[in-house]
Design an enzyme around this catalytic site. Structure first.
Site, PDB file in Angstrom:
ATOM      1  N   ARG A 110       0.841  -1.209   0.000  1.00 41.25           N
ATOM      2  CA  ARG A 110       0.000   0.000   0.000  1.00 41.25           C
ATOM      3  C   ARG A 110       0.876   1.259   0.000  1.00 41.25           C
ATOM      4  NH1 ARG A 110      -2.297   2.106   4.355  1.00 41.25           N
ATOM      5  NH2 ARG A 110      -2.478   0.123   5.461  1.00 41.25           N
ATOM      6  N   TYR A 158     -15.342  15.451 -16.910  1.00 37.96           N
ATOM      7  CA  TYR A 158     -15.630  14.021 -16.872  1.00 37.96           C
ATOM      8  C   TYR A 158     -16.699  13.804 -15.779  1.00 37.96           C
ATOM      9  CZ  TYR A 158     -14.966   9.070 -16.029  1.00 37.96           C
ATOM     10  OH  TYR A 158     -15.178   7.725 -15.874  1.00 37.96           O
ATOM     11  N   ASP A 168      -6.246  17.908 -15.621  1.00 37.79           N
ATOM     12  CA  ASP A 168      -6.543  16.549 -16.071  1.00 37.79           C
ATOM     13  C   ASP A 168      -6.053  16.451 -17.515  1.00 37.79           C
ATOM     14  OD1 ASP A 168      -7.688  14.217 -17.087  1.00 37.79           O
ATOM     15  OD2 ASP A 168      -9.519  14.419 -15.889  1.00 37.79           O
ATOM     16  N   LYS A 225      -6.786   5.122 -19.845  1.00 40.34           N
ATOM     17  CA  LYS A 225      -7.114   5.535 -21.207  1.00 40.34           C
ATOM     18  C   LYS A 225      -5.878   5.432 -22.115  1.00 40.34           C
ATOM     19  CE  LYS A 225     -10.984   6.308 -19.068  1.00 40.34           C
ATOM     20  NZ  LYS A 225     -11.422   7.584 -18.559  1.00 40.34           N
TER      21      LYS A 225
END
Ligand SMILES: *Cc1c(COP(=O)(O)O)cnc(C)c1O
Length: 408
Positions: free
Chosen positions: A59, A123, A197, A222
């Site tokens: 983690r 988005y 972004d 993406k």
């Protein structure tokens, strides 16, 4: 990050990732492990006290994540220098998804009583995160047309605790673009940070740190991955101290870490980013021209067309136009359904940035969670079709679009 200097992006994506392993594996190994061993108690103490957090507990970090992070850092910093003229150093934190990276970005920069400024046509998941989770956490979001400099200044000045301006350029799915450099200047003059972004453009087309951004975000699901094979998100910052302390801590405590297999798929995908983008971009320019001339089409949103309202700023701040378009059929929603059903080559699916062409209907899919009046105001009309243009041979794409349009 290794300080290797590469002239080109493909060399960089092929040779930056650390292939650290004892068995001479050509590709970066998938470190599928939750924890890391220490030969002695002393070694454990030293590792916990050290700055390398990649061999403690997954983690906190993992060598496979680190290899992906190094490549993304090199991509966003490629050819850039800091104020002293030295190569720009960045810190990237790999997350399980774009949404996880966005949560770390917002929660490590904003707390109750603070204000976030952003714009329309974001988005869907970003807008919902702002309106649902941030609102409940006492963080106010103001959505304005940030292209209006006077309005932006006035909004910053009228709200005392503005800490962050979040931009998405080009925005998904209207392809709205904003002047990142100008907004960063206004923000910095008021002591406000800016995050961008960069999912749709990718560092191949646009490097927001060159335009003044403080943070860059990617849904690495993406174009960076490119094959639709895994989810990942990444948050990058140029304030290394802040990234390695508060942002890293929030990332670890929110628990949005990636996993070794998805990181491996991302590393493999990024190797071909440049060659994929070249084909994505050239196909998109041709598809947009074809659709723009077609009699069944009302309007095409593509920043490469001079009819797009943000054509000038897109041309200025991006190397080429991004491989994403949306369009409106004259026959509205009914024609849209017939068109989608008739496609034989293009894939009917949400998401973007995969090697194959993806076609979706934002109003009923990605932007379903946003009230109708609101989304129409942002340009996401009922009949809008979004297309993420793939790397198929162009002739096959055009033939598929032509036959599907003949059936509506
Ligand atoms: C997909 C996407 C996101 C969210 O990323 P996930 O990886 O799906 O969590 C954020 N911003 C943009 C522009 C996107 O396309």
């Amino acid at each position: 990050m290794k300080n290797k200097k590469f002239k080109g992006i493909s060399t960089l994506t092929l040779h930056t990732a650390n292939k650290e392993n004892n068995n001479s594996s050509h590709t970066t190994p998938i470190y599928a492990t939750s924890t890391f061993t220490f030969d002695t108690a002393e070694e454990g103490m030293e590792r916990f006290a050290g700055t390398d957090k990649t061999k403690l507990y997954t983690r906190w970090g993992n060598p496979t994540f680190a290899a992906a992070e190094q490549t993304i850092e090199a991509l966003e910093a490629h050819g850039l220098t800091n104020e002293k003229g030295e190569p720009l150093q960045l810190k990237a934190l790999l997350h399980s998804s774009g949404q996880a990276a966005m949560s770390t970005l917002f929660l490590s920069n904003l707390s109750a009583g603070d204000t976030l400024i952003s714009h329309f046509s974001l988005y869907g998941g970003t807008q919902e995160l702002m309106q649902k989770i941030l609102t409940e956490a006492g963080i106010k979001t103001i959505l304005i047309d940030v292209r209006d400099s006077a309005l932006l200044k006035q909004t910053i000045e009228a709200n005392k605790n503005v800490k962050l301006i979040h931009l998405e350029s080009p925005a998904n799915p209207t392809l709205q673009c904003v002047d990142i450099e100008n907004i960063c200047k206004i923000a910095h003059a008021h002591g406000v940070k800016v995050s961008v972004d960069n999912t749709v453009a990718t560092p191949y087309l646009q490097q927001p740190f060159a335009l003044g951004a403080d943070f860059v975000f990617h849904s690495a699901t993406k174009f960076l991955n490119g094959h639709g094979s895994a989810l990942n998100g990444v948050l990058l910052g140029k304030d290394l101290e802040f990234m390695k302390t508060k942002v890293w801590k929030w990332h670890v405590l929110l628990g949005g870490n990636s996993n070794a297999f998805d990181s491996y798929l991302l590393i493999q995908g990024m190797k071909t980013l440049e060659v994929r983008m070249e084909r994505h971009c050239s196909n998109t320019a041709k598809v947009a021209q074809f659709l723009d001339k077609h009699e069944a089409i009302e309007k095409v949103n593509y920043t490469g067309l001079t009819s797009h309202p943000d054509h000038a700023i897109a041309s200025k701040q991006m190397k080429e136009h991004a491989p994403l378009i949306s369009f409106e059929l004259k026959g509205g929603i009914e024609a849209g359904k017939k068109f989608l059903d008739a496609l034989e080559v293009c894939t009917r699916a949400v998401s973007l940035g995969t090697v194959d062409t993806l076609v979706s209907h934002p109003a009923s899919m990605t932007h379903y969670g946003i009230p109708r009046e609101e989304r129409i105001k942002y340009g996401i009309t009922d009949g809008l079709i979004r297309m993420s243009v793939g790397i198929e041979n162009y002739e096959d794409l055009e033939a598929d679009l032509a036959q599907a349009l003949s059936k509506i």
